[in-house]
Design a protein around this motif. Sequence first.
Motif, PDB file in Angstrom:
ATOM      1  N   SER A 206     -52.291  53.495-109.667  1.00  0.00           N
ATOM      2  CA  SER A 206     -50.887  53.281-109.986  1.00  0.00           C
ATOM      3  C   SER A 206     -50.173  54.627-110.070  1.00  0.00           C
ATOM      4  N   GLU A 208     -47.642  55.262-112.130  1.00  0.00           N
ATOM      5  CA  GLU A 208     -46.832  55.324-113.348  1.00  0.00           C
ATOM      6  C   GLU A 208     -47.061  56.549-114.218  1.00  0.00           C
ATOM      7  N   THR A 250     -41.328  52.720-112.919  1.00  0.00           N
ATOM      8  CA  THR A 250     -42.238  51.685-112.423  1.00  0.00           C
ATOM      9  C   THR A 250     -41.521  50.685-111.538  1.00  0.00           C
ATOM     10  N   LYS A 309     -46.789  48.711-108.367  1.00  0.00           N
ATOM     11  CA  LYS A 309     -46.718  50.128-108.767  1.00  0.00           C
ATOM     12  C   LYS A 309     -47.749  50.968-108.008  1.00  0.00           C
TER      13      LYS A 309
END
Length: 351
Positions: A206, A208, A250, A309
């Motif tokens: 991801s 993030e 995100t 994401k």
Amino acid sequence: MQKNNYSQFASPKNTKSFGLLPDGKEVFCYTLTNKNGMELAVINYGATITSIKVPLANLEKIDVVLGFDTLQAYVDSFNLPNAPYFGAVVGRYAGRINEGSFILNGKTIQLHKNHGNHHLHGGNDGLSKQFWSLKNRIEGESPSITLQYISKNEEENYPGILTIEVTYLLTENNQVVVEYHAHATEDTILNVTQHSYFNLEGHQNSIEKQSLLVNAAKVLETDTLNIPTGNLLHTANCPFDFMQQKKCPTSIDTTFVIDQKAKITASLFSDKTKINMNITTNQPAVHIYVGGNCFGMIKGKENAAYHTKSGICFETQNFPDAPNHAHFPSAILKKGERYHHQTIFSFEHIN
């Protein structure tokens, strides 16, 4: 079965078959490698970047873009609820055109509507779905590859025959240089971009926890369907303010107006891998989008399950819907003129 003899350009060690399209054309994967061991792989379906492998301090490599292992997966991905356009060249017009229409030389042009009542990323069969021919290949130091596509007059209802070339250059300083040249037989509009999804911690993770910087004091205001209203909004003290590096959003799907005086358009950094990627471009905007979701319907490379994401796109380009806003930068490519677009993705380790 139709095959293409590219032996005069490439050796078998860095060129491999990537599959056959329904019309029998054979798609190839071309891999460029520099002295540092960095690798860039491109297929000539959609002039698509399938992988960028960046060397780490421990001599391992990490693949920092999303993609698929097979040609069929790339083809099938356009049937997903939200086609991801992984790594593809997008056009003839990247982004949205309101109701798919605009006026050129006093004539209303109605493009195909492929996104509700609007035109998105070149229509039903844009540049991302086309078979590009190999124009040139340079090996050795700073290797490069040039692909060409000739778009027929009235393809997706765009006027004029468009000849477009994209060159991917891998420098010895770990830069991926993307350069477009194009010309048309009639006045037309053109706005292309590269649609890679980046993740500096590997394509299975991801984004993030990674950090984003964008040198833009303004963004395009849009309506509820993400169509530009024509207004520009200041980013200061709002969620779109990335003038100072902060965590990746995100969820974002926004066009940033680039500060033309800034040396760097945008940057992405992973504290985990210590990889920093800087983006520079000669375009007036960068559309930033976080996503990659394949809805559990198609697996990514190495059986990855891409989600909302998984990656972040830096779509350097003109403004979406520019043909319908006189005060936006012009997207008109006149007959006899030359289109030139350059974007550079630079990778480095920061301790």
